[in-house]
Design a protein around this motif. Structure first.
Motif, PDB file in Angstrom:
ATOM      1  N   VAL A   1      13.300  12.369  -3.948  1.00 60.92           N
ATOM      2  CA  VAL A   1      12.443  13.240  -5.124  1.00 60.92           C
ATOM      3  C   VAL A   1      11.200  13.881  -4.674  1.00 60.92           C
ATOM      4  CG1 VAL A   1      11.376  12.462  -7.380  1.00 60.92           C
ATOM      5  CG2 VAL A   1      13.414  11.163  -6.534  1.00 60.92           C
ATOM      6  N   CYS A   2      10.345  13.262  -3.867  1.00 57.99           N
ATOM      7  CA  CYS A   2       9.248  13.955  -3.379  1.00 57.99           C
ATOM      8  C   CYS A   2       9.490  15.157  -2.722  1.00 57.99           C
ATOM      9  CB  CYS A   2       8.280  13.225  -2.517  1.00 57.99           C
ATOM     10  SG  CYS A   2       7.577  11.850  -3.653  1.00 57.99           S
TER      11      CYS A   2
ATOM     12  N   PHE B   1      13.898   1.721  -2.983  1.00 55.46           N
ATOM     13  CA  PHE B   1      12.869   2.815  -3.507  1.00 55.46           C
ATOM     14  C   PHE B   1      12.058   3.800  -2.696  1.00 55.46           C
ATOM     15  CE2 PHE B   1       8.441   3.766  -4.651  1.00 55.46           C
ATOM     16  CZ  PHE B   1       8.636   3.878  -6.182  1.00 55.46           C
ATOM     17  N   HIS B   2      12.135   3.353  -1.171  1.00 51.34           N
ATOM     18  CA  HIS B   2      11.484   4.376  -0.116  1.00 51.34           C
ATOM     19  C   HIS B   2      12.474   5.487  -0.122  1.00 51.34           C
ATOM     20  CE1 HIS B   2       9.173   5.266   3.359  1.00 51.34           C
ATOM     21  NE2 HIS B   2      10.336   5.676   3.807  1.00 51.34           N
ATOM     22  N   GLN B   3      13.793   5.367   0.135  1.00 49.81           N
ATOM     23  CA  GLN B   3      14.684   6.570   0.371  1.00 49.81           C
ATOM     24  C   GLN B   3      14.765   7.136  -1.029  1.00 49.81           C
ATOM     25  OE1 GLN B   3      15.962   7.584   2.765  1.00 49.81           O
ATOM     26  NE2 GLN B   3      16.850   9.189   1.736  1.00 49.81           N
TER      27      GLN B   3
ATOM     28  N   PRO C   1       0.756  -1.243  -0.019  1.00 51.82           N
ATOM     29  CA  PRO C   1       0.074  -0.182  -0.141  1.00 51.82           C
ATOM     30  C   PRO C   1       0.892   1.445   0.006  1.00 51.82           C
ATOM     31  CG  PRO C   1       0.082  -0.941   2.067  1.00 51.82           C
ATOM     32  CD  PRO C   1       0.600  -1.896   1.080  1.00 51.82           C
ATOM     33  N   SER C   2       0.237   2.490  -0.105  1.00 57.83           N
ATOM     34  CA  SER C   2       0.879   3.625   0.063  1.00 57.83           C
ATOM     35  C   SER C   2       1.216   4.028   1.411  1.00 57.83           C
ATOM     36  CB  SER C   2      -0.153   4.797  -0.798  1.00 57.83           C
ATOM     37  OG  SER C   2       0.581   6.139  -0.851  1.00 57.83           O
ATOM     38  N   THR C   3       2.043   5.052   1.344  1.00 53.60           N
ATOM     39  CA  THR C   3       2.434   5.824   2.933  1.00 53.60           C
ATOM     40  C   THR C   3       1.060   6.638   3.392  1.00 53.60           C
ATOM     41  OG1 THR C   3       3.308   7.531   1.809  1.00 53.60           O
ATOM     42  CG2 THR C   3       4.926   5.845   2.289  1.00 53.60           C
ATOM     43  N   VAL C   4       1.294   6.933   4.524  1.00 53.64           N
ATOM     44  CA  VAL C   4       0.059   7.964   4.980  1.00 53.64           C
ATOM     45  C   VAL C   4       0.716   9.048   5.501  1.00 53.64           C
ATOM     46  CG1 VAL C   4      -1.254   8.326   7.010  1.00 53.64           C
ATOM     47  CG2 VAL C   4      -1.376   5.829   5.874  1.00 53.64           C
ATOM     48  N   GLN C   5       1.803   9.153   6.264  1.00 53.85           N
ATOM     49  CA  GLN C   5       2.398  10.210   7.120  1.00 53.85           C
ATOM     50  C   GLN C   5       3.194  11.057   6.127  1.00 53.85           C
ATOM     51  OE1 GLN C   5       1.694  11.904   9.931  1.00 53.85           O
ATOM     52  NE2 GLN C   5       0.125  10.351  10.414  1.00 53.85           N
ATOM     53  N   SER C   6       4.026  10.046   5.426  1.00 53.85           N
ATOM     54  CA  SER C   6       4.959  11.065   4.499  1.00 53.85           C
ATOM     55  C   SER C   6       4.135  11.769   3.211  1.00 53.85           C
ATOM     56  CB  SER C   6       6.168  10.143   3.778  1.00 53.85           C
ATOM     57  OG  SER C   6       5.455   9.054   3.129  1.00 53.85           O
ATOM     58  N   SER C   7       3.034  11.067   2.612  1.00 60.50           N
ATOM     59  CA  SER C   7       2.312  11.750   1.933  1.00 60.50           C
ATOM     60  C   SER C   7       1.670  12.881   2.394  1.00 60.50           C
ATOM     61  CB  SER C   7       1.196  10.637   1.260  1.00 60.50           C
ATOM     62  OG  SER C   7       1.652   9.436   0.696  1.00 60.50           O
ATOM     63  N   ILE C   8       1.002  12.743   3.733  1.00 59.46           N
ATOM     64  CA  ILE C   8       0.230  13.909   4.081  1.00 59.46           C
ATOM     65  C   ILE C   8       1.761  15.044   4.336  1.00 59.46           C
ATOM     66  CG2 ILE C   8      -0.598  14.967   6.300  1.00 59.46           C
ATOM     67  CD1 ILE C   8      -1.603  12.024   6.580  1.00 59.46           C
ATOM     68  N   ALA C   9       2.633  14.752   4.618  1.00 57.55           N
ATOM     69  CA  ALA C   9       3.651  15.910   5.033  1.00 57.55           C
ATOM     70  C   ALA C   9       4.051  16.573   3.691  1.00 57.55           C
ATOM     71  CB  ALA C   9       4.722  15.276   5.723  1.00 57.55           C
ATOM     72  N   PHE C  10       4.199  15.833   2.647  1.00 53.75           N
ATOM     73  CA  PHE C  10       4.563  16.705   1.488  1.00 53.75           C
ATOM     74  C   PHE C  10       3.592  17.204   0.797  1.00 53.75           C
ATOM     75  CE2 PHE C  10       8.073  13.069   1.404  1.00 53.75           C
ATOM     76  CZ  PHE C  10       9.225  14.090   1.647  1.00 53.75           C
TER      77      PHE C  10
ATOM     78  N   ALA D   1       0.260  10.683  -3.016  1.00 53.76           N
ATOM     79  CA  ALA D   1      -0.051   9.465  -2.389  1.00 53.76           C
ATOM     80  C   ALA D   1      -0.203   8.383  -3.302  1.00 53.76           C
ATOM     81  CB  ALA D   1      -1.613   9.488  -1.941  1.00 53.76           C
ATOM     82  N   GLY D   2      -0.236   8.617  -4.693  1.00 50.84           N
ATOM     83  CA  GLY D   2      -0.408   7.402  -5.736  1.00 50.84           C
ATOM     84  C   GLY D   2       0.930   7.136  -6.249  1.00 50.84           C
ATOM     85  N   SER D   3       1.991   7.815  -5.945  1.00 51.14           N
ATOM     86  CA  SER D   3       3.278   7.470  -6.229  1.00 51.14           C
ATOM     87  C   SER D   3       4.190   6.591  -5.469  1.00 51.14           C
ATOM     88  CB  SER D   3       4.007   8.541  -7.098  1.00 51.14           C
ATOM     89  OG  SER D   3       4.251   9.505  -5.999  1.00 51.14           O
ATOM     90  N   LYS D   4       3.680   6.583  -4.051  1.00 52.42           N
ATOM     91  CA  LYS D   4       4.583   6.276  -3.020  1.00 52.42           C
ATOM     92  C   LYS D   4       4.209   4.908  -2.372  1.00 52.42           C
ATOM     93  CE  LYS D   4       5.470   9.619  -0.028  1.00 52.42           C
ATOM     94  NZ  LYS D   4       6.933   9.656  -0.143  1.00 52.42           N
ATOM     95  N   LYS D   5       5.264   4.090  -1.781  1.00 55.64           N
ATOM     96  CA  LYS D   5       4.947   2.958  -1.347  1.00 55.64           C
ATOM     97  C   LYS D   5       5.243   2.916   0.363  1.00 55.64           C
ATOM     98  CE  LYS D   5       3.257   0.726  -4.688  1.00 55.64           C
ATOM     99  NZ  LYS D   5       1.938  -0.137  -4.550  1.00 55.64           N
ATOM    100  N   SER D   6       4.816   2.197   1.131  1.00 55.85           N
ATOM    101  CA  SER D   6       4.915   2.021   2.518  1.00 55.85           C
ATOM    102  C   SER D   6       6.134   1.191   2.969  1.00 55.85           C
ATOM    103  CB  SER D   6       3.892   1.797   3.202  1.00 55.85           C
ATOM    104  OG  SER D   6       3.905   1.983   4.513  1.00 55.85           O
ATOM    105  N   LEU D   7       7.181   1.357   3.253  1.00 55.75           N
ATOM    106  CA  LEU D   7       8.239   0.705   3.937  1.00 55.75           C
ATOM    107  C   LEU D   7       7.772  -0.067   5.333  1.00 55.75           C
ATOM    108  CD1 LEU D   7      11.060  -0.413   3.663  1.00 55.75           C
ATOM    109  CD2 LEU D   7      11.929   1.574   4.855  1.00 55.75           C
ATOM    110  N   ALA D   8       7.174   0.818   6.025  1.00 48.97           N
ATOM    111  CA  ALA D   8       6.674   0.317   7.400  1.00 48.97           C
ATOM    112  C   ALA D   8       5.630  -0.955   7.226  1.00 48.97           C
ATOM    113  CB  ALA D   8       6.079   1.394   8.306  1.00 48.97           C
TER     114      ALA D   8
END
Length: 368
Positions: free
Chosen positions: A321-322, A314-316, A125-134, A283-290
């Motif tokens: 990039v974001c 990929f996460h780093q 799935p996509s990330t939550v917090q990093s997508s929100i922050a960016f 939100a659509g281009s990110k992936k959750s490492l956690a």
């Protein structure tokens, strides 16, 4: 003028990382954990104890994920169903399709184990917090980013294992009915328990957020240590040469570029306003490492070390990039252009973006 009672001491300049490099302590911790597993891998009885601790840690991690996910926030965002559907299609349809297309790179560009990890990366799935922050830095629709990330995380608990079963089959570490039982017990059951108990434990979680964040990080680091220790004892790291790693990074750079391009131009063609387009891009281009690391430990077992390597890289890459994209979006925001805060030595968004970007990298890995 210096005081006559105190000797003058030259001021030391604080060394700062470049603004485009949002490394944080947790990323460095991941690197250190991999190095520790390479130097001191566990084996024998110690490995059995570590595996048991990892099982408990993963279950507790998904319990916390369920307890943190606000059902009210998710329901409040239903009115943005077109945006959420677009993000989900990017996460669970377009990403997997690109992963399947990369099958043509085997064996000439990617080895089969690395391709398995790359495909798994496309399924989480996509990330939550990093997508929100960016999204916040870029002045996008933050409320929609919260809901989109929550929906993705909620569905990912079920959808990701199902996609692994369908697309990876036997190559997914011996995926079988027993794996489905493990998924239910280690991932889904704790997640649902956290959701059911949220109303009673939400206050406790809010008061001890910093402590629980350390528990989150410790759990993820334990998963990484166990996976990479297993890889060392089995000797599978001899399959990965520096040249192969460089090629993998190149393939992932292309993957990220394609997704950023599709989310950017696709959302524009679909008629979304600027704020919503920003949300879809991040939100659509990110992936959750956690979320991906604990899932990999359950789905791949002994092969988890190579399976999570593409996801870690990929996460780093996506964070760096974001961080750059978020500052560029902020500089081009209408209010920034009108007030002049988008440019200039003092008012440019680079300083704030660096701070918020570092915070996002610091917190994103502890969320779904």
């Amino acid at each position: 003028m210096p005081s006559p009672h105190r000797p003058h001491r030259p001021r030391l300049r604080k060394i700062a990382l470049p603004s485009w490099l949002p490394l944080d302590g947790f990323i460095l911790g991941l690197v250190g954990t991999v190095a520790l597993a390479a130097l001191l891998p566990v084996s024998g009885r110690a490995a059995t104890v570590t595996d048991g601790a990892t099982t408990v840690a993963v279950a507790f991690l998904f319990f916390l994920y369920g307890a943190r996910l606000s059902t009210r926030e998710a329901l409040d965002g239903v009115r943005h169903w077109r945006l959420h559907l677009t993000v989900l299609v990017c996460t669970f349809v377009i990403f997997p399709a690109l992963g399947l297309a990369a099958r043509g790179l085997v064996p000439y560009v990617l080895t089969h184990p690395l391709y398995t990890g790359l495909l798994f990366l496309c399924l989480v799935p996509s990330t939550v917090q990093s997508s929100i922050a960016f999204t916040s830095i870029a002045r996008g629709n933050v409320a929609a980013a919260i809901c989109a990330g929550s929906f993705s995380s909620l569905l990912g608990v079920v959808v990701t294992p199902v996609l692994v079963a369908l697309l990876l089959g036997g190559s997914g570490g011996g995926f079988s009915a027993d794996s489905m039982v493990k998924i239910g017990l280690q991932l889904l059951a704790p997640f649902l328990a956290g959701q059911l108990l949220r109303r009673w434990i939400d206050g406790f979680i809010s008061r001890h957020r910093s402590v629980l964040r350390l528990v989150d990080r410790g759990s993820v680091l334990l998963v990484v240590y166990a996976a990479f220790s297993e890889g060392m004892t089995r000797g599978i790291w001899h399959q990965v040469t520096p040249a192969r790693l460089a090629i993998l990074l190149g393939v992932e750079a292309v993957l990220l570029t394609v997704m950023l391009t599709l989310t950017s131009y696709g959302s524009r063609k679909l008629g979304f306003v600027r704020e919503d387009r920003i949300t879809i891009v991040f939100a659509g281009s990110k992936k959750s490492l956690a979320a991906g690391l604990p899932m990999a430990s359950v789905l791949f077992g002994a092969q988890a070390s190579l399976a999570v390597l593409p996801l870690m890289l990929f996460h780093q890459m996506q964070l760096m990039v974001c961080a750059v994209l978020a500052r560029r979006y902020a500089a081009r925001a209408p209010e920034a252009v009108e007030t002049g805060t988008g440019t200039g030595a003092e008012g440019r968004p680079g300083t704030r973006a660096r701070t918020d970007g570092a915070e996002s990298a610091d917190t994103a890995l502890t969320r779904v």
